[in-house]
Design an enzyme around this catalytic site. Structure first.
Site, PDB file in Angstrom:
ATOM      1  N   LYS A  66       0.784  -1.229   0.000  1.00  0.00           N
ATOM      2  CA  LYS A  66       0.000   0.000   0.000  1.00  0.00           C
ATOM      3  C   LYS A  66       0.818   1.283   0.000  1.00  0.00           C
ATOM      4  O   LYS A  66       0.243   2.378   0.042  1.00  0.00           O
ATOM      5  CB  LYS A  66      -0.944  -0.001   1.208  1.00  0.00           C
ATOM      6  CG  LYS A  66      -1.988  -1.107   1.162  1.00  0.00           C
ATOM      7  CD  LYS A  66      -2.943  -0.984   2.337  1.00  0.00           C
ATOM      8  CE  LYS A  66      -3.996  -2.071   2.313  1.00  0.00           C
ATOM      9  NZ  LYS A  66      -4.947  -1.943   3.444  1.00  0.00           N
ATOM     10  N   HIS A 139      -6.914  -1.754  -5.563  1.00  0.00           N
ATOM     11  CA  HIS A 139      -7.173  -1.613  -4.136  1.00  0.00           C
ATOM     12  C   HIS A 139      -7.190  -0.137  -3.769  1.00  0.00           C
ATOM     13  O   HIS A 139      -6.336   0.635  -4.200  1.00  0.00           O
ATOM     14  CB  HIS A 139      -6.089  -2.334  -3.335  1.00  0.00           C
ATOM     15  CG  HIS A 139      -6.557  -2.801  -2.005  1.00  0.00           C
ATOM     16  ND1 HIS A 139      -7.121  -4.043  -1.798  1.00  0.00           N
ATOM     17  CD2 HIS A 139      -6.570  -2.189  -0.802  1.00  0.00           C
ATOM     18  CE1 HIS A 139      -7.448  -4.181  -0.527  1.00  0.00           C
ATOM     19  NE2 HIS A 139      -7.130  -3.067   0.100  1.00  0.00           N
ATOM     20  N   GLN A 140      -8.165   0.261  -2.969  1.00  0.00           N
ATOM     21  CA  GLN A 140      -8.178   1.610  -2.400  1.00  0.00           C
ATOM     22  C   GLN A 140      -8.786   1.522  -1.017  1.00  0.00           C
ATOM     23  O   GLN A 140      -9.662   0.701  -0.755  1.00  0.00           O
ATOM     24  CB  GLN A 140      -8.958   2.569  -3.291  1.00  0.00           C
ATOM     25  CG  GLN A 140     -10.458   2.327  -3.377  1.00  0.00           C
ATOM     26  CD  GLN A 140     -11.252   2.873  -2.198  1.00  0.00           C
ATOM     27  OE1 GLN A 140     -10.931   3.943  -1.677  1.00  0.00           O
ATOM     28  NE2 GLN A 140     -12.292   2.146  -1.776  1.00  0.00           N
ATOM     29  N   ASP A 141      -8.308   2.378  -0.142  1.00  0.00           N
ATOM     30  CA  ASP A 141      -8.866   2.557   1.191  1.00  0.00           C
ATOM     31  C   ASP A 141      -8.914   4.049   1.446  1.00  0.00           C
ATOM     32  O   ASP A 141      -7.882   4.733   1.369  1.00  0.00           O
ATOM     33  CB  ASP A 141      -7.997   1.894   2.264  1.00  0.00           C
ATOM     34  CG  ASP A 141      -7.846   0.400   2.076  1.00  0.00           C
ATOM     35  OD1 ASP A 141      -8.857  -0.294   2.123  1.00  0.00           O
ATOM     36  OD2 ASP A 141      -6.704  -0.059   1.868  1.00  0.00           O
ATOM     37  N   ASN A 224     -11.788  -1.855  -4.576  1.00  0.00           N
ATOM     38  CA  ASN A 224     -11.870  -2.461  -3.248  1.00  0.00           C
ATOM     39  C   ASN A 224     -12.830  -1.669  -2.367  1.00  0.00           C
ATOM     40  O   ASN A 224     -12.701  -0.455  -2.210  1.00  0.00           O
ATOM     41  CB  ASN A 224     -10.481  -2.466  -2.602  1.00  0.00           C
ATOM     42  CG  ASN A 224     -10.515  -3.023  -1.196  1.00  0.00           C
ATOM     43  OD1 ASN A 224     -10.744  -4.207  -0.999  1.00  0.00           O
ATOM     44  ND2 ASN A 224     -10.282  -2.162  -0.198  1.00  0.00           N
ATOM     45  N   GLU A 225     -13.809  -2.351  -1.809  1.00  0.00           N
ATOM     46  CA  GLU A 225     -14.713  -1.805  -0.804  1.00  0.00           C
ATOM     47  C   GLU A 225     -15.182  -0.379  -1.115  1.00  0.00           C
ATOM     48  O   GLU A 225     -14.849   0.576  -0.415  1.00  0.00           O
ATOM     49  CB  GLU A 225     -14.058  -1.875   0.584  1.00  0.00           C
ATOM     50  CG  GLU A 225     -13.831  -3.308   1.023  1.00  0.00           C
ATOM     51  CD  GLU A 225     -13.198  -3.452   2.388  1.00  0.00           C
ATOM     52  OE1 GLU A 225     -13.272  -4.563   2.939  1.00  0.00           O
ATOM     53  OE2 GLU A 225     -12.629  -2.467   2.899  1.00  0.00           O
ATOM     54  N   ASN A 277     -19.680  -5.584   4.524  1.00  0.00           N
ATOM     55  CA  ASN A 277     -18.863  -6.463   5.364  1.00  0.00           C
ATOM     56  C   ASN A 277     -19.635  -6.906   6.603  1.00  0.00           C
ATOM     57  O   ASN A 277     -19.425  -8.003   7.121  1.00  0.00           O
ATOM     58  CB  ASN A 277     -17.595  -5.739   5.833  1.00  0.00           C
ATOM     59  CG  ASN A 277     -16.600  -5.520   4.729  1.00  0.00           C
ATOM     60  OD1 ASN A 277     -16.736  -6.067   3.638  1.00  0.00           O
ATOM     61  ND2 ASN A 277     -15.593  -4.696   4.994  1.00  0.00           N
ATOM     62  N   GLU A 343     -11.747 -11.135   0.705  1.00  0.00           N
ATOM     63  CA  GLU A 343     -11.051 -10.792   1.956  1.00  0.00           C
ATOM     64  C   GLU A 343     -11.786 -11.418   3.134  1.00  0.00           C
ATOM     65  O   GLU A 343     -13.019 -11.438   3.184  1.00  0.00           O
ATOM     66  CB  GLU A 343     -10.994  -9.279   2.197  1.00  0.00           C
ATOM     67  CG  GLU A 343      -9.966  -8.530   1.405  1.00  0.00           C
ATOM     68  CD  GLU A 343      -9.815  -7.090   1.896  1.00  0.00           C
ATOM     69  OE1 GLU A 343     -10.032  -6.845   3.110  1.00  0.00           O
ATOM     70  OE2 GLU A 343      -9.487  -6.231   1.072  1.00  0.00           O
ATOM     71  N   TRP A 370      -6.810 -12.270   4.098  1.00  0.00           N
ATOM     72  CA  TRP A 370      -6.060 -11.035   4.346  1.00  0.00           C
ATOM     73  C   TRP A 370      -5.205 -11.228   5.590  1.00  0.00           C
ATOM     74  O   TRP A 370      -5.736 -11.374   6.683  1.00  0.00           O
ATOM     75  CB  TRP A 370      -6.989  -9.838   4.571  1.00  0.00           C
ATOM     76  CG  TRP A 370      -6.177  -8.585   4.621  1.00  0.00           C
ATOM     77  CD1 TRP A 370      -5.499  -8.069   5.683  1.00  0.00           C
ATOM     78  CD2 TRP A 370      -5.901  -7.726   3.519  1.00  0.00           C
ATOM     79  NE1 TRP A 370      -4.815  -6.948   5.330  1.00  0.00           N
ATOM     80  CE2 TRP A 370      -5.052  -6.708   4.000  1.00  0.00           C
ATOM     81  CE3 TRP A 370      -6.279  -7.712   2.176  1.00  0.00           C
ATOM     82  CZ2 TRP A 370      -4.583  -5.685   3.179  1.00  0.00           C
ATOM     83  CZ3 TRP A 370      -5.816  -6.695   1.369  1.00  0.00           C
ATOM     84  CH2 TRP A 370      -4.978  -5.699   1.868  1.00  0.00           C
TER      85      TRP A 370
END
Length: 489
Positions: A66, A139-141, A224-225, A277, A343, A370
């Site tokens: 990341k 992927h991102q958060d 991602n999410e 989730n 995940e 994960w």
């Protein structure tokens, strides 16, 4: 998010590889390998299938670096040939790899950083050499480092007005999601303000152009999410129905169109919104593409509380997992898709991991744990993740975690699965499938090197063991058309 049950905050050394037993034949290469066939996964009904039409179950690991440059280095701490071999030897036949948007087009929309793709190609080649299926993951958060996250390029992270008149609010992960500014950023993305979504879709087109023919591909995890933006407060009640209908699915269809320009057959994975989730209320409609998957995450809230030192126990996660697995099957059926638990885990609580993986067995759910290594994850609610105490030293594997996640299971079935169970406590395994006589390739079953210190006792009803393959696999052929049952103790 990458793990971590964190969304709930918003609403021994490794055992040596052991012999299978004297009844098996000498090792052979990959079963039935045909150089004319490129190994790639596709969707057939609810199942993942390989190039021979065998039903594939994936037990994998997340590999998401990341930090800039968003790709693991060629070092012991990062990812080397030793890591790829370790994964394959322990039965991990899949990897969700963080080929981040921030690395693909870092400087401008449509301006692809080929060096970044080359850096990932090194890792991809190592995984493919070991026969490990790969899912490419944007992927991102929390969108970007501006907000304490990661994932999107700087040009896609311009701060909206009027929030840009003061310094950004940067809270501990995952709390920044609920701030008005970050909610606005996501709403602007879904609305394609300033063409940012166009740039995202074009980046996916570049990924497909590079890896559309890549051996051992299992397709593209689009985001991602995703966060629903300012509608997030209604999601636990309404299921974000309008977000799925008006924002998520149209965006995913746009990215799919970009991918299809060069890859007509790779699986495109639609991922559910972050709060799913905890509340399994995804709302995708039928997909307009027959190679689509539903990517979902399972972070039981009891597991999160446990990670925060609140002794509530995790036994309630059995009901949680049953509900999430069944809802995932239902959502995939509505979409016309396969499904993948991309995940779960992010914990050293082996009781919870055993619950998660047993539920996956019950529903024939493929999964990605994960995470393989911690890699100084900046966006996690639980620091107890990764397989190792020291990312640079594979001998520091967490033994109980290893024993729970390394499981005897069918990696490729020449037919249709019927029943599957495995007990990580004693290694007891039982698997029944209906054979497909038209498939010439054998069924491949990974036999855990952890659970049978005196060798594995293998019995087959309705078939026979015809050999073994590298990476601790046995090869089974049906004797006829009756169900085949394999028992290993």
């Amino acid at each position: 998010m990458s793990p971590r049950s964190g969304s709930f905050a918003i609403v021994a050394a490794a055992a040596a590889v052991l012999a299978f037993g004297t009844s098996l034949l000498s090792p052979v290469g990959p079963a039935g390998a045909d150089p004319a066939e490129t190994p790639r996964l596709s969707r057939e009904g609810r199942w993942l299938v390989d190039q021979y039409a065998r039903t594939v179950l994936v037990h994998g690991q997340n590999l998401v670096w990341k930090h800039d440059p968003y790709v693991p280095p060629d070092s012991a701490e990062g990812f080397t040939a030793a890591d790829a071999a370790w994964l394959a030897d322990h039965g991990f036949n899949g990897a969700r790899i963080g080929t981040l948007w921030a690395g693909v087009t870092p400087d401008a929309p449509g301006k692809v950083d080929e060096d970044y793709l080359d850096d990932w190609q090194r890792v991809i080649d190592l995984l493919a050499d070991e026969g490990i299926w790969m899912q490419y993951d944007f992927h991102q958060d929390m969108w970007h480092e501006t907000y304490g996250g990661e994932g999107v390029p700087d040009w896609a992270a311009k701060r909206p007005s009027p929030y840009n008149l003061h310094p950004p609010i940067k809270l501990s992960f995952p709390a920044t999601y609920i701030t008005p500014e970050l909610a606005t950023v996501y709403d602007n993305f879904w609305a394609n303000k300033d063409g940012v979504q166009d740039g995202w879709a074009a980046a996916w087109g570049a990924v497909a152009q590079r890896w559309g023919d890549q051996p051992y591909s299992m397709g593209y995890d689009l985001i991602n999410e995703p966060w629903a933006g300012r509608e997030w407060l209604s999601c636990p009640v309404t299921g974000c129905a309008s977000s799925y209908r008006d924002e998520f699915q149209p965006a995913y269809e746009r990215a799919t169109a970009a991918i299809r320009q060069t890859d007509p057959d790779g699986i495109v994975w639609y991922e559910s919104q972050l709060l799913a989730n905890q509340v399994p209320n995804s709302g995708f409609g039928p997909a307009n593409d027959d190679q689509v998957g539903y990517s979902w995450h399972a972070y039981c809230p009891y597991g999160y509380l446990d990670s925060q030192g609140i002794p509530v126990g995790v036994s309630g996660c059995k009901d949680y997992d049953e509900t999430h697995n069944q809802k995932a099957l239902d959502q995939a059926e509505t979409m016309g898709a396969t499904n993948l638990m991309s995940e779960f885990g992010a914990t050293d609580n082996t009781e919870l991991l055993a619950i998660d993986t047993a539920a996956a067995d019950d529903h024939f759910t493929s999964w990605m744990h994960w995470a393989y290594k911690h890699w100084d994850d900046p966006t996690t609610a639980d620091g107890a993740q990764g397989m190792f105490e020291d990312d640079a030293d594979l001998s520091t594997v967490k033994p109980e975690k290893l024993r729970t996640l390394v499981r005897t299971y069918p990696q490729a079935t020449a037919g249709t699965p019927v029943d599957l169970s495995f007990d990580p406590a004693d290694g007891a395994f039982r698997y029944t499938y209906r054979p497909a006589p038209e498939i010439d390739e054998p069924t491949e079953i990974f036999v855990s090197p952890i659970h049978y210190p005196d060798g594995a006792d293998i019995a087959v009803e309705g078939g026979r063991v015809v050999g073994r393959a590298e990476h601790n696999r046995i090869l089974v052929k049906a004797s006829g058309t009756e169900p085949v049952t394999v028992t290993i103790d």
